[in-house]
Design an enzyme around this catalytic site. Structure first.
Site, mmCIF file in Angstrom:
data_model
loop_
_atom_site.group_PDB
_atom_site.id
_atom_site.type_symbol
_atom_site.label_atom_id
_atom_site.label_comp_id
_atom_site.label_asym_id
_atom_site.label_seq_id
_atom_site.Cartn_x
_atom_site.Cartn_y
_atom_site.Cartn_z
ATOM 1 C CG LEU A 1 -36.188 19.306 6.792
ATOM 2 C CD1 LEU A 1 -35.406 20.164 6.855
ATOM 3 C CD2 LEU A 1 -38.361 19.796 6.612
ATOM 4 C CG ASP A 2 -40.348 14.450 2.384
ATOM 5 O OD1 ASP A 2 -40.160 13.636 2.945
ATOM 6 O OD2 ASP A 2 -41.550 14.917 1.936
ATOM 7 N N PRO A 3 -36.092 14.697 1.340
ATOM 8 C CG PRO A 3 -35.319 12.830 0.759
ATOM 9 C CD PRO A 3 -36.331 13.270 1.346
#
Length: 318
Positions: free
Chosen positions: A58-60
């Site tokens: 999951l992207d930051p």
């Protein structure tokens, strides 16, 4: 007379964390601003686990469901990785950015004059099998480097389109220049690209301003725990949150073997079974908790795919 040199106070020895073999699945609600690996390492530290892995990055800038696998469960993380995903995405209409999300610089701003029918029609255009061009600001590798590394250096490289499936897009809220949608899609779908494509179809442009993963296959973020909640618990309560090793396979058919057959199966030998062919089954020994691994059935043979070690099986039984 020589002046005494003050002695530095010795630091106490740094206490080392005693890692332990721990097996199971933890549903984590990843916070904003933290990478998936950083979230994994924090959870691994809190549980004092020897071995751990996550089931899809999951992207930051995204929050939400991040299933974490510990010990023997890491052998089956691919199941969650391959599963369909659900997201709640917030689109900022009328504004495009260099990265397609809120982190990038503003590229263009246009007025937004839309009605509900136009938004529904645009969303419908991207429902079903579609082709997506992976964004430059992504972790996809090219010649051993992530695309975002090229993008940060001002280099754009050629990318091949990929085929994905958008199962459905539901409009949750729409107010002026903000659109909130729920998306259920196949693995590998770029929601940031979907947001840009919807904006382009609407004629005003858009970027992804917020993203939350709400589901992965049958797993739901409503059942997940935050890092803060995990840190507030004692060790026994943290461990109690772990789902069983076979939990990711819970919707697969179950095959139980007698003790002598279970031992042979664990060595990788094919076993004859009077069962219909099946692409994926979970296999157990005579004890209900004796999960042995995953397999498939072809022409009356049970063929192992991923096996636990005898030590791991014993750890699940005891």
């Amino acid at each position: 007379m020589q002046e005494a040199v003050p002695q530095a106070t010795p630091r106490p020895p740094r206490q080392r964390i005693q890692r332990r073999p721990l097996h199971g699945v933890l549903l984590l609600d990843k916070p904003l601003g933290l990478s998936s690996n950083d979230a994994l390492q924090k959870a691994k530290w809190l549980l004092r686990a020897e071995k751990a892995g996550h089931t899809g990055t999951l992207d930051p800038l995204a929050t939400g469901l991040l299933p974490l696998c510990f010990g023997a469960a890491t052998k089956f993380s691919q199941v969650s990785l391959e599963a369909d995903k659900t997201y709640r995405a917030t689109l900022a209409l009328g504004r495009t950015t260099t990265t397609g999300d809120a982190e990038g610089e503003l590229l263009q701003q246009r007025p937004v004059a839309l009605d509900r029918d136009a938004i529904e029609a645009a969303c419908a255009r991207f429902t079903g099998p579609i082709s997506q061009l992976p964004p430059m600001h992504s972790a996809l590798k090219r010649d051993g480097k992530a695309l975002y590394e090229y993008a940060r250096a001002g280099i754009e490289v050629e990318r091949a389109p990929r085929q994905v499936v958008i199962h459905h897009i539901d409009i949750i809220d729409w107010q002026a220049d903000t659109l909130v949608i729920d998306v259920r899609c196949s693995k590998g779908t770029y929601i940031r690209t979907l947001a840009e494509d919807i904006g382009q179809a609407l004629g005003c442009g858009a970027h992804l301003s917020a993203l939350r993963r709400t589901g992965s296959g049958p797993l739901q973020v409503a059942d997940a725990v935050t890092l803060e909640q995990l840190a507030a618990l004692d060790e026994a309560a943290r461990e109690a949150l772990l789902k069983p090793v076979d939990w990711l396979l819970s919707d697969w058919p179950r095959v139980a073997l007698p003790e002598d057959e279970a031992g042979r199966f664990l060595t990788g030998l094919r076993r004859r079974v009077r069962l219909a062919d099946a692409p994926a089954v979970r296999v157990y020994g005579p004890q209900p908790s004796a999960f042995l691994g995953s397999a498939h059935i072809a022409s009356g043979e049970l063929i192992a795919d991923r096996l636990l070690s005898p030590v791991e099986v014993q750890g699940l039984i005891s």
